[in-house]
Design a protein around this motif. Structure first.
Motif, PDB file in Angstrom:
ATOM      1  N   VAL A  23       0.852  -1.188   0.000  1.00  0.00           N
ATOM      2  CA  VAL A  23       0.000   0.000   0.000  1.00  0.00           C
ATOM      3  C   VAL A  23       0.887   1.237   0.000  1.00  0.00           C
ATOM      4  CG1 VAL A  23      -1.786   1.310   1.212  1.00  0.00           C
ATOM      5  CG2 VAL A  23      -1.823  -1.207   1.266  1.00  0.00           C
ATOM      6  N   GLY A  24       0.610   2.151  -0.928  1.00  0.00           N
ATOM      7  CA  GLY A  24       1.287   3.438  -0.955  1.00  0.00           C
ATOM      8  C   GLY A  24       0.296   4.543  -0.642  1.00  0.00           C
ATOM      9  N   ILE A  25       0.696   5.474   0.220  1.00  0.00           N
ATOM     10  CA  ILE A  25      -0.144   6.628   0.548  1.00  0.00           C
ATOM     11  C   ILE A  25       0.665   7.876   0.247  1.00  0.00           C
ATOM     12  CG2 ILE A  25      -1.468   7.831   2.329  1.00  0.00           C
ATOM     13  CD1 ILE A  25      -1.742   5.209   3.840  1.00  0.00           C
ATOM     14  N   THR A  26       0.136   8.736  -0.630  1.00  0.00           N
ATOM     15  CA  THR A  26       0.842   9.955  -1.018  1.00  0.00           C
ATOM     16  C   THR A  26       0.180  11.177  -0.383  1.00  0.00           C
ATOM     17  OG1 THR A  26      -0.437  10.559  -2.981  1.00  0.00           O
ATOM     18  CG2 THR A  26       1.240   8.828  -3.244  1.00  0.00           C
ATOM     19  N   VAL A  72       1.053  -6.649   5.033  1.00  0.00           N
ATOM     20  CA  VAL A  72       0.975  -5.379   4.320  1.00  0.00           C
ATOM     21  C   VAL A  72       2.311  -4.652   4.394  1.00  0.00           C
ATOM     22  CG1 VAL A  72      -0.165  -3.130   4.183  1.00  0.00           C
ATOM     23  CG2 VAL A  72      -1.489  -5.160   4.819  1.00  0.00           C
ATOM     24  N   HIS A  73       2.822  -4.283   3.224  1.00  0.00           N
ATOM     25  CA  HIS A  73       3.995  -3.422   3.133  1.00  0.00           C
ATOM     26  C   HIS A  73       3.476  -2.015   2.870  1.00  0.00           C
ATOM     27  CE1 HIS A  73       7.065  -6.595   3.057  1.00  0.00           C
ATOM     28  NE2 HIS A  73       6.171  -7.300   2.371  1.00  0.00           N
ATOM     29  N   LEU A  74       3.780  -1.083   3.771  1.00  0.00           N
ATOM     30  CA  LEU A  74       3.235   0.269   3.687  1.00  0.00           C
ATOM     31  C   LEU A  74       4.345   1.284   3.418  1.00  0.00           C
ATOM     32  CD1 LEU A  74       0.784   2.173   4.036  1.00  0.00           C
ATOM     33  CD2 LEU A  74       1.296   2.207   6.486  1.00  0.00           C
ATOM     34  N   VAL A  75       4.122   2.121   2.409  1.00  0.00           N
ATOM     35  CA  VAL A  75       5.063   3.185   2.059  1.00  0.00           C
ATOM     36  C   VAL A  75       4.310   4.510   2.051  1.00  0.00           C
ATOM     37  CG1 VAL A  75       6.734   4.048   0.376  1.00  0.00           C
ATOM     38  CG2 VAL A  75       6.335   1.572   0.586  1.00  0.00           C
ATOM     39  N   LEU A  76       4.785   5.475   2.839  1.00  0.00           N
ATOM     40  CA  LEU A  76       4.167   6.790   2.907  1.00  0.00           C
ATOM     41  C   LEU A  76       5.153   7.856   2.444  1.00  0.00           C
ATOM     42  CD1 LEU A  76       3.344   5.206   5.877  1.00  0.00           C
ATOM     43  CD2 LEU A  76       1.660   7.013   5.733  1.00  0.00           C
ATOM     44  N   THR A  77       4.658   8.807   1.655  1.00  0.00           N
ATOM     45  CA  THR A  77       5.502   9.927   1.249  1.00  0.00           C
ATOM     46  C   THR A  77       5.518  10.971   2.364  1.00  0.00           C
ATOM     47  OG1 THR A  77       3.716  11.184   0.211  1.00  0.00           O
ATOM     48  CG2 THR A  77       4.854   9.533  -1.162  1.00  0.00           C
ATOM     49  N   MET A 112      -0.520  -4.193  -5.543  1.00  0.00           N
ATOM     50  CA  MET A 112      -0.206  -2.914  -4.909  1.00  0.00           C
ATOM     51  C   MET A 112      -1.319  -1.933  -5.207  1.00  0.00           C
ATOM     52  SD  MET A 112       3.082  -0.431  -5.632  1.00  0.00           S
ATOM     53  CE  MET A 112       3.357   1.034  -4.636  1.00  0.00           C
ATOM     54  N   VAL A 113      -1.601  -1.084  -4.229  1.00  0.00           N
ATOM     55  CA  VAL A 113      -2.559   0.000  -4.429  1.00  0.00           C
ATOM     56  C   VAL A 113      -1.933   1.276  -3.896  1.00  0.00           C
ATOM     57  CG1 VAL A 113      -3.730  -0.544  -2.248  1.00  0.00           C
ATOM     58  CG2 VAL A 113      -4.904   0.838  -3.971  1.00  0.00           C
ATOM     59  N   ILE A 114      -2.080   2.358  -4.662  1.00  0.00           N
ATOM     60  CA  ILE A 114      -1.625   3.676  -4.226  1.00  0.00           C
ATOM     61  C   ILE A 114      -2.879   4.501  -4.009  1.00  0.00           C
ATOM     62  CG2 ILE A 114      -0.172   5.665  -4.733  1.00  0.00           C
ATOM     63  CD1 ILE A 114       1.305   3.825  -6.760  1.00  0.00           C
ATOM     64  N   ILE A 115      -3.165   4.802  -2.741  1.00  0.00           N
ATOM     65  CA  ILE A 115      -4.452   5.364  -2.371  1.00  0.00           C
ATOM     66  C   ILE A 115      -4.305   6.332  -1.207  1.00  0.00           C
ATOM     67  CG2 ILE A 115      -4.901   3.257  -1.002  1.00  0.00           C
ATOM     68  CD1 ILE A 115      -7.907   3.734  -1.485  1.00  0.00           C
ATOM     69  N   PRO A 116      -4.474   7.627  -1.424  1.00  0.00           N
ATOM     70  CA  PRO A 116      -4.705   8.287  -2.704  1.00  0.00           C
ATOM     71  C   PRO A 116      -3.378   8.487  -3.439  1.00  0.00           C
ATOM     72  CG  PRO A 116      -4.659   9.915  -0.972  1.00  0.00           C
ATOM     73  CD  PRO A 116      -4.504   8.582  -0.300  1.00  0.00           C
ATOM     74  N   CYS A 117      -3.454   8.758  -4.717  1.00  0.00           N
ATOM     75  CA  CYS A 117      -2.255   8.948  -5.531  1.00  0.00           C
ATOM     76  C   CYS A 117      -2.205  10.380  -6.057  1.00  0.00           C
ATOM     77  CB  CYS A 117      -2.245   7.968  -6.700  1.00  0.00           C
ATOM     78  SG  CYS A 117      -0.738   8.068  -7.704  1.00  0.00           S
ATOM     79  N   LEU A 169      -1.804  -3.573 -10.135  1.00  0.00           N
ATOM     80  CA  LEU A 169      -1.480  -2.237  -9.652  1.00  0.00           C
ATOM     81  C   LEU A 169      -2.736  -1.388  -9.763  1.00  0.00           C
ATOM     82  CD1 LEU A 169       0.430   0.013  -8.707  1.00  0.00           C
ATOM     83  CD2 LEU A 169       0.992   0.429 -11.127  1.00  0.00           C
ATOM     84  N   VAL A 170      -3.216  -0.918  -8.626  1.00  0.00           N
ATOM     85  CA  VAL A 170      -4.407  -0.073  -8.584  1.00  0.00           C
ATOM     86  C   VAL A 170      -3.978   1.330  -8.146  1.00  0.00           C
ATOM     87  CG1 VAL A 170      -6.685   0.289  -7.547  1.00  0.00           C
ATOM     88  CG2 VAL A 170      -5.878  -2.043  -8.023  1.00  0.00           C
ATOM     89  N   VAL A 171      -4.294   2.302  -8.962  1.00  0.00           N
ATOM     90  CA  VAL A 171      -3.923   3.686  -8.692  1.00  0.00           C
ATOM     91  C   VAL A 171      -5.199   4.486  -8.464  1.00  0.00           C
ATOM     92  CG1 VAL A 171      -2.797   5.747  -9.609  1.00  0.00           C
ATOM     93  CG2 VAL A 171      -1.843   3.472 -10.095  1.00  0.00           C
ATOM     94  N   VAL A 172      -5.277   5.152  -7.314  1.00  0.00           N
ATOM     95  CA  VAL A 172      -6.469   5.910  -6.940  1.00  0.00           C
ATOM     96  C   VAL A 172      -6.128   7.402  -6.943  1.00  0.00           C
ATOM     97  CG1 VAL A 172      -8.274   6.236  -5.199  1.00  0.00           C
ATOM     98  CG2 VAL A 172      -7.242   3.971  -5.518  1.00  0.00           C
ATOM     99  N   PRO A 173      -6.214   8.053  -8.117  1.00  0.00           N
ATOM    100  CA  PRO A 173      -5.880   9.474  -8.190  1.00  0.00           C
ATOM    101  C   PRO A 173      -6.932  10.339  -7.507  1.00  0.00           C
ATOM    102  CG  PRO A 173      -6.717   8.711 -10.303  1.00  0.00           C
ATOM    103  CD  PRO A 173      -6.615   7.508  -9.426  1.00  0.00           C
ATOM    104  N   ARG A 174      -6.459  11.418  -6.885  1.00  0.00           N
ATOM    105  CA  ARG A 174      -7.382  12.342  -6.217  1.00  0.00           C
ATOM    106  C   ARG A 174      -6.968  13.757  -6.617  1.00  0.00           C
ATOM    107  NH1 ARG A 174     -10.144  16.106  -4.976  1.00  0.00           N
ATOM    108  NH2 ARG A 174      -8.204  16.995  -4.219  1.00  0.00           N
ATOM    109  N   GLU A 175      -7.587  14.235  -7.669  1.00  0.00           N
ATOM    110  CA  GLU A 175      -7.300  15.579  -8.184  1.00  0.00           C
ATOM    111  C   GLU A 175      -8.480  16.035  -9.021  1.00  0.00           C
ATOM    112  OE1 GLU A 175      -6.115  18.556  -7.944  1.00  0.00           O
ATOM    113  OE2 GLU A 175      -4.030  17.879  -8.051  1.00  0.00           O
ATOM    114  N   THR A 176      -8.753  17.322  -9.010  1.00  0.00           N
ATOM    115  CA  THR A 176      -9.808  17.863  -9.863  1.00  0.00           C
ATOM    116  C   THR A 176      -9.632  19.374  -9.988  1.00  0.00           C
ATOM    117  OG1 THR A 176     -12.202  17.858 -10.261  1.00  0.00           O
ATOM    118  CG2 THR A 176     -11.506  18.232  -7.999  1.00  0.00           C
ATOM    119  N   PRO A 177      -9.806  19.946 -11.175  1.00  0.00           N
ATOM    120  CA  PRO A 177     -10.012  19.260 -12.454  1.00  0.00           C
ATOM    121  C   PRO A 177      -8.719  18.635 -12.945  1.00  0.00           C
ATOM    122  CG  PRO A 177      -9.844  21.618 -12.803  1.00  0.00           C
ATOM    123  CD  PRO A 177      -9.811  21.423 -11.315  1.00  0.00           C
TER     124      PRO A 177
END
Length: 200
Positions: free
Chosen positions: A11-14, A36-41, A96-101, A132-140
């Motif tokens: 799991v990646g958390i950005t 679970v392997h967890l990586v945080l920015t 792997m999932v990056i949530i949110p990305c 690989l699941v990428v969960v982007p969080r941005e708008t617009p």
């Protein structure tokens, strides 16, 4: 024995808004006794402070507060620890999932930069043809964002934008978080009961 007990996820958390999505997903995997392997920015820690109102001056205490009561096996990795097992394709994992990305992380992955452990792990997932699941969080979104998402989709990643549904008639913010986390778990092939499915 449930075969999921010994399964492994990264799991990646950005620093994109929505850090609670990553926390909830990690909690659910640990609750189901995943490794679970967890990586945080660094920016993820800022989001924890601003959105979750956590005192991040003691990061170990924060992680203990969020995850210590759960039965799974949690491994925390420093952002630039390239010696971590998840940095190698020879280390077996189920996805792997990056949530949110954030858009910065998404760009790094789309261009094969491997500028930190999180990007390197995503690169490993792509080259080994793993989930690989990428969960982007941005708008617009502008054209570069969209091009990067398309590039990752063509490479086999799943792009799952942070767009909660409402057909399950959510009553709380938790309901909305659980819906999105549940959709991410669906994409990883992980069973859950976080929301009521259409028709149930």
């Amino acid at each position: 024995m449930d075969e999921r007990v010994n399964r492994i996820m990264t799991v990646g958390i950005t620093g994109a808004s929505g850090g609670m999505y990553g926390v909830r997903l990690t909690q659910e995997l640990l609750r189901q006794e995943y490794k679970v392997h967890l990586v945080l920015t660094e920016a993820a820690w800022q989001v924890f402070k601003e959105e979750l109102l956590l005192d991040t001056s003691n990061r170990e205490a924060v992680l203990d507060q969020l995850f210590s009561e759960l039965p799974g096996e949690l491994h925390i990795h420093e952002l630039h620890d390239y010696a971590a097992p998840i940095a190698s394709g020879s280390y077996r994992s189920d996805g792997m999932v990056i949530i949110p990305c954030s858009m910065g992380t998404l760009s790094g992955i789309a261009h094969g930069a491997s500028g930190n452990l999180l990007e390197r792990c995503a690169d490993v997932m792509l080259k080994e043809k793993r989930k690989l699941v990428v969960v982007p969080r941005e708008t617009p979104l502008h054209e570069i964002h969209l091009e990067n998402m398309l590039k990752l989709t063509k490479m086999g990643a799943t792009i799952l934008p942070a767009m909660p549904g409402y057909y399950h008639l959510p009553k709380t913010i938790d309901d909305l978080i659980n819906f999105l986390v549940g959709k991410a778990l669906d994409s990883l092939g992980v069973e859950h009961e976080l929301f009521t499915r259409w028709g149930e």
